[in-house]
Motif scaffolding. Structure first.
Motif, PDB file in Angstrom:
ATOM      1  N   UNK A 117      44.657  25.338  29.405  1.00 30.18           N
ATOM      2  CA  UNK A 117      43.608  26.414  29.701  1.00 30.18           C
ATOM      3  C   UNK A 117      42.760  26.402  30.534  1.00 30.18           C
ATOM      4  N   UNK A 118      41.672  25.042  29.698  1.00 32.63           N
ATOM      5  CA  UNK A 118      40.522  24.890  30.555  1.00 32.63           C
ATOM      6  C   UNK A 118      41.164  24.338  32.046  1.00 32.63           C
ATOM      7  N   UNK A 119      41.955  23.654  31.917  1.00 35.32           N
ATOM      8  CA  UNK A 119      42.457  22.905  33.067  1.00 35.32           C
ATOM      9  C   UNK A 119      42.677  24.329  34.534  1.00 35.32           C
ATOM     10  N   UNK A 120      43.061  25.652  34.040  1.00 36.29           N
ATOM     11  CA  UNK A 120      43.488  26.640  35.448  1.00 36.29           C
ATOM     12  C   UNK A 120      42.421  26.449  35.521  1.00 36.29           C
ATOM     13  N   UNK A 121      41.210  27.252  33.965  1.00 36.34           N
ATOM     14  CA  UNK A 121      39.925  28.084  34.316  1.00 36.34           C
ATOM     15  C   UNK A 121      39.608  27.500  35.278  1.00 36.34           C
ATOM     16  N   UNK A 122      39.085  26.269  35.638  1.00 36.13           N
ATOM     17  CA  UNK A 122      38.583  25.096  35.911  1.00 36.13           C
ATOM     18  C   UNK A 122      39.004  25.208  37.247  1.00 36.13           C
ATOM     19  N   UNK A 123      40.506  25.155  37.550  1.00 37.23           N
ATOM     20  CA  UNK A 123      40.900  24.652  39.406  1.00 37.23           C
ATOM     21  C   UNK A 123      40.751  26.411  39.615  1.00 37.23           C
ATOM     22  N   UNK A 124      40.309  27.147  39.208  1.00 33.47           N
ATOM     23  CA  UNK A 124      40.573  28.562  39.860  1.00 33.47           C
ATOM     24  C   UNK A 124      39.716  29.274  40.041  1.00 33.47           C
ATOM     25  N   UNK A 125      38.471  28.586  39.159  1.00 32.01           N
ATOM     26  CA  UNK A 125      37.164  29.482  39.572  1.00 32.01           C
ATOM     27  C   UNK A 125      36.764  30.373  38.827  1.00 32.01           C
ATOM     28  N   UNK A 126      38.100  30.727  37.284  1.00 32.60           N
ATOM     29  CA  UNK A 126      37.524  32.406  36.530  1.00 32.60           C
ATOM     30  C   UNK A 126      35.715  32.194  35.930  1.00 32.60           C
ATOM     31  N   UNK A 127      35.592  31.330  35.333  1.00 29.66           N
ATOM     32  CA  UNK A 127      34.291  30.947  34.684  1.00 29.66           C
ATOM     33  C   UNK A 127      33.430  31.387  35.722  1.00 29.66           C
ATOM     34  N   UNK A 128      33.205  30.651  36.845  1.00 28.14           N
ATOM     35  CA  UNK A 128      31.889  31.018  37.687  1.00 28.14           C
ATOM     36  C   UNK A 128      32.143  32.507  38.388  1.00 28.14           C
ATOM     37  N   UNK A 129      33.741  32.698  38.589  1.00 26.25           N
ATOM     38  CA  UNK A 129      33.688  34.507  39.048  1.00 26.25           C
ATOM     39  C   UNK A 129      33.428  35.376  37.945  1.00 26.25           C
ATOM     40  N   UNK A 130      33.110  35.174  37.007  1.00 22.95           N
ATOM     41  CA  UNK A 130      32.934  35.591  35.559  1.00 22.95           C
ATOM     42  C   UNK A 130      31.520  35.756  35.182  1.00 22.95           C
ATOM     43  N   UNK A 131      30.201  34.280  36.296  1.00 25.54           N
ATOM     44  CA  UNK A 131      29.438  34.521  35.731  1.00 25.54           C
ATOM     45  C   UNK A 131      28.568  34.969  36.778  1.00 25.54           C
ATOM     46  N   UNK A 132      29.327  34.966  37.725  1.00 29.80           N
ATOM     47  CA  UNK A 132      28.497  35.459  39.456  1.00 29.80           C
ATOM     48  C   UNK A 132      28.685  37.187  39.328  1.00 29.80           C
ATOM     49  N   UNK A 133      29.653  37.610  38.947  1.00 26.00           N
ATOM     50  CA  UNK A 133      30.129  38.793  39.060  1.00 26.00           C
ATOM     51  C   UNK A 133      29.460  39.607  36.931  1.00 26.00           C
ATOM     52  N   UNK A 134      28.544  38.676  36.023  1.00 26.78           N
ATOM     53  CA  UNK A 134      27.899  39.323  35.543  1.00 26.78           C
ATOM     54  C   UNK A 134      26.255  39.397  35.617  1.00 26.78           C
ATOM     55  N   UNK A 135      25.886  38.164  36.746  1.00 29.57           N
ATOM     56  CA  UNK A 135      24.900  38.302  37.238  1.00 29.57           C
ATOM     57  C   UNK A 135      24.420  39.126  38.332  1.00 29.57           C
ATOM     58  N   UNK A 136      25.825  40.326  39.362  1.00 26.74           N
ATOM     59  CA  UNK A 136      25.568  41.036  40.210  1.00 26.74           C
ATOM     60  C   UNK A 136      25.508  42.337  39.119  1.00 26.74           C
ATOM     61  N   UNK A 137      26.044  41.910  37.664  1.00 24.38           N
ATOM     62  CA  UNK A 137      26.315  43.845  37.407  1.00 24.38           C
ATOM     63  C   UNK A 137      24.658  43.467  37.327  1.00 24.38           C
ATOM     64  N   UNK A 138      23.971  43.064  36.247  1.00 22.15           N
ATOM     65  CA  UNK A 138      22.839  42.996  35.664  1.00 22.15           C
ATOM     66  C   UNK A 138      21.941  43.288  37.232  1.00 22.15           C
ATOM     67  N   UNK A 139      21.475  42.745  38.427  1.00 25.41           N
ATOM     68  CA  UNK A 139      21.315  42.828  39.688  1.00 25.41           C
ATOM     69  C   UNK A 139      21.130  44.892  39.728  1.00 25.41           C
TER      70      UNK A 139
END
Length: 145
Positions: A117-139
């Motif tokens: 589960x961790x490796x899938x998220x790491x390889x797809x960049x899912x976590x990074x995408x969620x961080x970027x989306x959160x910051x963009x929403x707050x901006x």
């Protein structure tokens, strides 16, 4: 997180608008961790369902930023993930320090659920995408672009 392309600029924009950078990152990390949690639950072997139901997430802001964890406090979880005995050793799975195998009994083969589960998220960049989306929403909420 600093390795995400364009993240420094996003953080600077959010900070310049008076936003809470750490909290925004925490929210994104938590959403990413929830995706890992969901996948780990889907992959977890089920006998009674206790292991699957014990997989949780938590997140917090820290002095340095934010962090999130996906975890289980079930005592036998590492034995399921990494196997036991001879069958565990034969599973040929990389295991953390402190997990060892007794060679005098058959044991059980590894049934990884957290690591994939961790490796899938790491390889797809899912976590990074969620961080970027959160910051963009707050901006966006603060009137920025």
């Amino acid at each position: 997180m600093a390795s995400i392309q364009g993240l420094d600029e996003l953080l600077s924009n959010l900070s310049g608008l008076g936003g809470n950078v750490k909290e925004s990152a925490r929210k994104g990390l938590e959403r990413g961790a929830k995706k890992i949690q969901k996948n780990a639950k889907m992959l977890a072997p089920v006998d009674t369902g206790h292991l699957r139901n014990s997989i949780k997430t938590k997140s917090e802001t820290t002095v340095d930023g934010a962090e999130a964890q996906v975890f289980t406090n079930t005592e036998y979880a590492p034995y399921v993930e990494f196997g036991t005995g001879q069958r565990g050793r034969e599973s040929n799975i990389e295991r953390p320090e402190g997990i060892s195998y007794k060679g005098d009994w058959k044991g059980q083969a590894a049934q990884p659920y957290m690591t994939p589960a961790y490796l899938h998220a790491k390889n797809t960049g899912e976590v990074e995408q969620e961080v970027i989306k959160s910051i963009q929403q707050d901006i966006g909420k603060l009137g920025g672009k």
